[in-house]
Enzyme design. Sequence first.
Site, PDB file in Angstrom:
ATOM      1  N   ARG A 199       0.844  -1.191   0.000  1.00 39.71           N
ATOM      2  CA  ARG A 199       0.000   0.000   0.000  1.00 39.71           C
ATOM      3  C   ARG A 199       0.880   1.241   0.000  1.00 39.71           C
ATOM      4  O   ARG A 199       1.988   1.235   0.551  1.00 39.71           O
ATOM      5  CB  ARG A 199      -0.923   0.020   1.237  1.00 39.71           C
ATOM      6  CG  ARG A 199      -2.090  -0.954   1.163  1.00 39.71           C
ATOM      7  CD  ARG A 199      -3.098  -0.516   0.103  1.00 39.71           C
ATOM      8  NE  ARG A 199      -4.276  -1.369   0.030  1.00 39.71           N
ATOM      9  CZ  ARG A 199      -4.403  -2.397  -0.783  1.00 39.71           C
ATOM     10  NH1 ARG A 199      -3.410  -2.730  -1.585  1.00 39.71           N
ATOM     11  NH2 ARG A 199      -5.528  -3.099  -0.813  1.00 39.71           N
ATOM     12  N   HIS A 215      -0.887   0.295 -10.019  1.00 42.62           N
ATOM     13  CA  HIS A 215      -1.571  -0.658  -9.137  1.00 42.62           C
ATOM     14  C   HIS A 215      -2.048  -1.884  -9.922  1.00 42.62           C
ATOM     15  O   HIS A 215      -3.225  -2.255  -9.892  1.00 42.62           O
ATOM     16  CB  HIS A 215      -2.754   0.015  -8.430  1.00 42.62           C
ATOM     17  CG  HIS A 215      -3.097  -0.639  -7.120  1.00 42.62           C
ATOM     18  ND1 HIS A 215      -3.468   0.077  -6.004  1.00 42.62           N
ATOM     19  CD2 HIS A 215      -3.125  -1.944  -6.743  1.00 42.62           C
ATOM     20  CE1 HIS A 215      -3.720  -0.755  -5.000  1.00 42.62           C
ATOM     21  NE2 HIS A 215      -3.514  -1.988  -5.430  1.00 42.62           N
TER      22      HIS A 215
END
Length: 308
Positions: A223, A271
Amino acid sequence: MNLLIQSTGLDIVPAIVARMQSLRPAWQCHAHPSTVLCDYAVVWKPPAELFSQQPKLKAVVNYGAGVDAILVMNVVPKSIPIIRLEDAGMAQQMAQYAIYGVIHHQRRMRIYREQQLRAHWQQHEDRGHIPNPTVGVMGLGEMGGHVATKLAEFGYTTIGWSRSAKPMDRLETYSGAAELPAFFSKCDVLVCLLPLTPETHGILNAKNLATLPRGAFLICAGRGGHMVDADILAALASGQLAGALLDVFHEEPLAKDSPFWAHTKVIVTPHVSATTPLQNACEQIVAKIEAMERGGAITGVVDPGKAY
């Protein structure tokens, strides 16, 4: 059975609705926002108001493994379990991503990419290969454990670190804050796959990066909150980090003025290190909901105290 389907940032709602209804035609799927009171919600980065609009939910199923976007809001009633997807085909993708990053660093492909842009042909036999780098994987859950195993099978010396002790066959593992410096000190390549919790927020900071061997390579696919951007940029500038492969960021999409975009030592990916395969994910969601309806035990229930 009424299901609410919601997603922020990913255009996946129509595909999920279609696939779920093909798997269970009797179930009614409703795209968020909907006035229909639903039994279950399948969500990705949901807005806080969703939960007040849906007071009859039996459970929330997160369309992915990371649940920090839900937990940080602290609005889901404690009586409603949050269920995360487990693997769903993502672990193998993550292993491939990590192996690519290690090879990119080990074989120093950045040098050859820069030469290509200048139409320059030159072999670097003396520095075109880093023999047997030690790869450290942070996070040894389903995803990280699989990645660490695959890296070891690929021939890399692999070590792991996790919040609590998780012994693994043929891998040296570390755990807890006390063993973090010893773990970092051995990582020629660091792969961060941790869940985002209060304890792991900002863990890729100047203090920890300074304990890596000089010239280490960073792969962050956990993250964005794990990274202290300024500290990573400073480590790249000083040579403490030779480079980085970054897939996650504090804000996504990554701002166009971010220094990461044009940094010659950084590879930015949007991502995509492990995307959720639609068929596998929907089959897993169906199985979990049907088990809950039968009153059976299910896996993937999130512990809010651990934040995963």
